[in-house]
Write an enzyme that holds these catalytic residues in place. Sequence first.
Site, PDB file in Angstrom:
ATOM      1  N   ASP A   1     -10.067   2.169   2.681  1.00 33.94           N
ATOM      2  CA  ASP A   1      -9.961   1.246   3.821  1.00 33.94           C
ATOM      3  C   ASP A   1     -10.637   2.049   4.848  1.00 33.94           C
ATOM      4  OD1 ASP A   1      -8.702  -0.865   2.962  1.00 33.94           O
ATOM      5  OD2 ASP A   1      -6.721  -0.203   3.460  1.00 33.94           O
TER       6      ASP A   1
ATOM      7  N   LYS B   1       0.803  -1.239  -0.071  1.00 31.75           N
ATOM      8  CA  LYS B   1       0.020  -0.233  -0.030  1.00 31.75           C
ATOM      9  C   LYS B   1       0.832   1.252  -0.027  1.00 31.75           C
ATOM     10  CE  LYS B   1      -4.076  -2.057   1.743  1.00 31.75           C
ATOM     11  NZ  LYS B   1      -5.327  -2.325   2.659  1.00 31.75           N
TER      12      LYS B   1
HETATM   13  P1  NAP Z   1       1.122  -4.804   6.378  1.00 36.03           P
HETATM   14  O1  NAP Z   1       1.686  -3.304   5.706  1.00 36.03           O
HETATM   15  O2  NAP Z   1       2.056  -5.784   5.699  1.00 36.03           O
HETATM   16  O3  NAP Z   1       1.619  -4.667   7.999  1.00 36.03           O
HETATM   17  C1  NAP Z   1       1.285  -5.581   8.663  1.00 36.03           C
HETATM   18  C2  NAP Z   1       1.412  -5.241  10.319  1.00 36.03           C
HETATM   19  O4  NAP Z   1       1.423  -6.661  10.820  1.00 36.03           O
HETATM   20  C3  NAP Z   1       2.762  -4.588  10.629  1.00 36.03           C
HETATM   21  O5  NAP Z   1       2.342  -3.843  11.629  1.00 36.03           O
HETATM   22  C4  NAP Z   1       3.369  -5.951  11.012  1.00 36.03           C
HETATM   23  O6  NAP Z   1       4.109  -5.466  12.310  1.00 36.03           O
HETATM   24  C5  NAP Z   1       2.357  -6.579  11.947  1.00 36.03           C
HETATM   25  N1  NAP Z   1       2.637  -8.020  12.022  1.00 36.03           N
HETATM   26  C6  NAP Z   1       2.992  -9.104  11.157  1.00 36.03           C
HETATM   27  N2  NAP Z   1       3.255 -10.384  11.636  1.00 36.03           N
HETATM   28  C7  NAP Z   1       2.978 -10.110  12.944  1.00 36.03           C
HETATM   29  C8  NAP Z   1       3.041 -11.042  14.195  1.00 36.03           C
HETATM   30  N3  NAP Z   1       3.326 -12.500  14.080  1.00 36.03           N
HETATM   31  N4  NAP Z   1       2.617 -10.489  15.366  1.00 36.03           N
HETATM   32  C9  NAP Z   1       2.382  -9.298  15.570  1.00 36.03           C
HETATM   33  N5  NAP Z   1       2.290  -8.259  14.377  1.00 36.03           N
HETATM   34  C10 NAP Z   1       2.600  -8.776  13.171  1.00 36.03           C
HETATM   35  O7  NAP Z   1       0.105  -5.185   6.209  1.00 36.03           O
HETATM   36  P2  NAP Z   1      -1.547  -4.363   6.028  1.00 36.03           P
HETATM   37  O8  NAP Z   1      -1.796  -4.070   4.751  1.00 36.03           O
HETATM   38  O9  NAP Z   1      -1.431  -3.297   6.947  1.00 36.03           O
HETATM   39  O10 NAP Z   1      -2.777  -5.485   6.379  1.00 36.03           O
HETATM   40  C11 NAP Z   1      -3.002  -5.976   7.731  1.00 36.03           C
HETATM   41  C12 NAP Z   1      -3.945  -6.797   7.879  1.00 36.03           C
HETATM   42  O11 NAP Z   1      -5.158  -6.172   7.685  1.00 36.03           O
HETATM   43  C13 NAP Z   1      -3.788  -8.001   7.042  1.00 36.03           C
HETATM   44  O12 NAP Z   1      -4.497  -9.326   7.785  1.00 36.03           O
HETATM   45  C14 NAP Z   1      -4.803  -7.701   5.808  1.00 36.03           C
HETATM   46  O13 NAP Z   1      -5.425  -8.961   5.466  1.00 36.03           O
HETATM   47  C15 NAP Z   1      -5.821  -7.047   6.901  1.00 36.03           C
HETATM   48  N6  NAP Z   1      -6.862  -6.022   5.991  1.00 36.03           N
HETATM   49  C16 NAP Z   1      -8.053  -6.286   5.970  1.00 36.03           C
HETATM   50  C17 NAP Z   1      -8.727  -5.201   5.282  1.00 36.03           C
HETATM   51  C18 NAP Z   1     -10.324  -5.694   5.030  1.00 36.03           C
HETATM   52  O14 NAP Z   1     -11.089  -4.959   4.218  1.00 36.03           O
HETATM   53  N7  NAP Z   1     -10.971  -6.377   5.924  1.00 36.03           N
HETATM   54  C19 NAP Z   1      -8.508  -4.205   4.502  1.00 36.03           C
HETATM   55  C20 NAP Z   1      -7.028  -3.894   4.779  1.00 36.03           C
HETATM   56  C21 NAP Z   1      -6.380  -4.896   5.466  1.00 36.03           C
HETATM   57  P3  NAP Z   1       5.936  -4.890  12.125  1.00 36.03           P
HETATM   58  O15 NAP Z   1       5.852  -3.280  11.927  1.00 36.03           O
HETATM   59  O16 NAP Z   1       6.539  -5.298  13.241  1.00 36.03           O
HETATM   60  O17 NAP Z   1       6.542  -5.538  10.934  1.00 36.03           O
END
Ligand code: NAP
Length: 279
Positions: free
Chosen positions: A109, A72
């Site tokens: 979002d 993103k």
């Molecule tokens: P991203 O940019 O890759 O960010 C991932 C986040 O998760 C970071 O804060 C990372 O921490 C943390 N993380 C990863 N593995 C972890 C673990 N094992 N324990 C604790 N923290 C962990 O991803 P994103 O785009 O923000 O998406 C995040 C989630 O939201 C995903 O599951 C995605 O599918 C969901 N989502 C859903 C919707 C919807 O419409 N329902 C929309 C958007 C996103 P660090 O900073 O320490 O690496």
Amino acid sequence: MIQGADTADQYGVVGHPVSHSWSPFIHGMFAKSTAQNLVYRLFDITPDNFRREALRLFTGGVRGLNITLPHKQAAAELVNELTPRAERAKAVNTIAFFEDTSLLGDNTDGLGLTADLERNLGMTLADKRVLILGAGGAVRGVLAPLLERELRELVIANRTPDRARNLATEFADMGQISGCGFGDLRGPSYDLIVNATSASLHGEMPLIPAGIVGEQTICYDMAYGRGHTPFTLWAKSLHAARTTKGWGMLVEQAAESFLLWRGIRPDTQPVLEALAQHS
Ligand code: NAP
């Protein structure tokens, strides 16, 4: 989908991983209900190849893309222009490709999450204490719309605490917001906890203390899939008032992307009902 795939306009979602995505199903239903001739596909592209491959999709005829993790923020740097909400988020989940070959980046979002919380779940956000777990691309998109609701407090906690602190500083002009690590979290319990880490995708649970969940706490996992996630199971074991997953957010943000691309906002209710059978 849909009618005449050879003449259909092309759309899709780019992520890594992306095979779990329900966006093709959702946009397929939207296209059918609004009689739009389009196809919507999944594109698994690694971070190293994101810029090159995304541009290749657009020059190959794709008219719009949804962008999911972990791209993103890279998408915000790819486009020629940002909508005000994407500019504020510095993260893009929707790109529209126009005939003058310019790319517009938007972020739907935040609207997706707030529409699901308020309209679908009947929650009032004003004066609530809200905790967000995670500090990635999805969190960037939801902070401004949440803070616009005049929350009492918004705390961001992240595995890498500095990312949460930096994000809080970036949005400090909008309200009472702070950032910390998971281990810094303390009671009293929050009104709403949103898990916006990608931990659920790997069957993992962020390491957070139990005292932050009370009997009035709504626990929302942005991740979606069949059955419970580690986060919703954890919240249930602590007798949270309600646990829910991100299906509604997914559908509402998708409807807003569809509006940007096609000029029509589809009715989300039939899609929410269809997906309820899978959740
Ligand atoms: P991203 O940019 O890759 O960010 C991932 C986040 O998760 C970071 O804060 C990372 O921490 C943390 N993380 C990863 N593995 C972890 C673990 N094992 N324990 C604790 N923290 C962990 O991803 P994103 O785009 O923000 O998406 C995040 C989630 O939201 C995903 O599951 C995605 O599918 C969901 N989502 C859903 C919707 C919807 O419409 N329902 C929309 C958007 C996103 P660090 O900073 O320490 O690496």
